[in-house]
Write a protein that holds these residues in place. Structure first.
Motif: not given
Length: 300
Positions: A1-24
């Motif tokens: 069963m896929k989670s809601v996060f898995d349905s997010v496009p991979s490029d958007f997930r990567l940008l979100s992770i990078l933005a979070t790391i930069i913010g921290i």
């Protein structure tokens, strides 16, 4: 069963992770620097506190935090994943720095550590480097030392260079300075009077400090010592030793003393010799030169 996060496009997930790391990363750097700044402000109530270490530490900690943040970002980029893991684990950091940066830059960073650790000079000290550059240390970065000279210019000296040069530090352990005030008087002038005038004029300057020992004070020794140091071709050289509490005040003391001595010597009729030349021609005429570069006059 896929989670809601898995349905997010991979490029958007990567940008979100990078933005979070930069913010921290930015937030962590801000928090640490704020703590150091607060510590620096509280310690500055003491005059003996050395700001050099904290200023250098802020730059070093910022470099480490951003290095970790960049490494964390690179681990999420497939093409740069190996480089990111190397930064995070610390393995191969020196190899990476040596490969991407020149040996001179790495040497400057190491020399910066040595300057902060051994403290041959600190921020605020007045130094002379190799007899060529004189000024006040304004900043010590990971790469260079910044010296502000008397004309408000910034002299930027690489740490690797300044750590291998001879440095004269006017503030190392003791801020007091002794200025040598020399004046030449004519052989026909009153020597004792000239020495007395020098002692009086320098002793009454407000920036002069008393460096006499208890024994000298008890024996009523003069505050300013004046001695004959040379018998020149056309003048007798008198030297006075004058103490001030800092190089800046010592410079002002020396300049003011020359003005006051010139005025008093003129009033007392004490001659300060200057070069004179006489040129004789075959026809018997002569040219007198009062000083080098001055206007000449003919006398026949």
């Amino acid at each position: 069963m896929k989670s809601v996060f898995d349905s997010v496009p991979s490029d958007f997930r990567l940008l979100s992770i990078l933005a979070t790391i930069i913010g921290i990363t930015v937030l962590a750097n801000w928090a640490v620097i704020a703590i150091i700044n607060r510590l620096e402000s509280s310690k500055l109530t003491s005059d003996s506190f050395d700001r050099t270490i904290l200023i250098f530490a802020k730059r070093l900690i910022s470099a480490v935090i951003y290095g970790v943040g960049i490494g964390a970002c690179l681990t999420h980029i497939p093409e740069l994943k190996i480089v990111g893991h190397s930064l995070l684990t610390g393995a191969g950091i020196l190899t990476l720095v040596g490969g991407l940066a020149s040996q001179q830059v790495l040497g400057n960073i190491v020399s910066g550590f040595m300057i902060v650790f051994f403290r041959p000079f600190r921020i605020g000290d007045r130094i002379t480097v190799s007899g060529n550059y004189t000024g006040t240390v304004e900043d010590i970065t990971l790469r260079e030392t910044i010296v502000r000279d008397a004309e408000n210019n910034r002299i930027i000296i690489p740490n690797s260079q300044i750590s291998s040069e001879v440095v004269v530090n006017a503030n190392h352990t003791d801020n007091k300075i002794c200025k040598l005030i020399e004046v030449g008087i004519g052989y026909s002038s009153d020597l004792e009077l000239a020495m007395k005038i020098m002692r009086e004029e320098i002793a009454k300057h407000p920036l002069l400090i008393d460096q006499r020992t208890k024994e000298q004070i008890r024996d009523n020794s003069p505050i300013v010592t004046v001695r004959v140091t040379a018998l020149g071709d056309s003048s007798v050289t008198l030297r006075a030793w004058a103490w001030a509490d800092s190089p800046a005040n010592g410079f002002a003391l020396q300049c003011d003393s020359y003005v006051n001595l010139k005025r008093r010597f003129d009033e007392a009729g004490i001659e300060i010799p200057f070069p004179q030349r006489t040129i004789s021609f075959a026809d018997g005429s002569r040219v007198y030169s009062l000083a080098e570069g001055s206007n000449e006059r003919n006398a026949r």
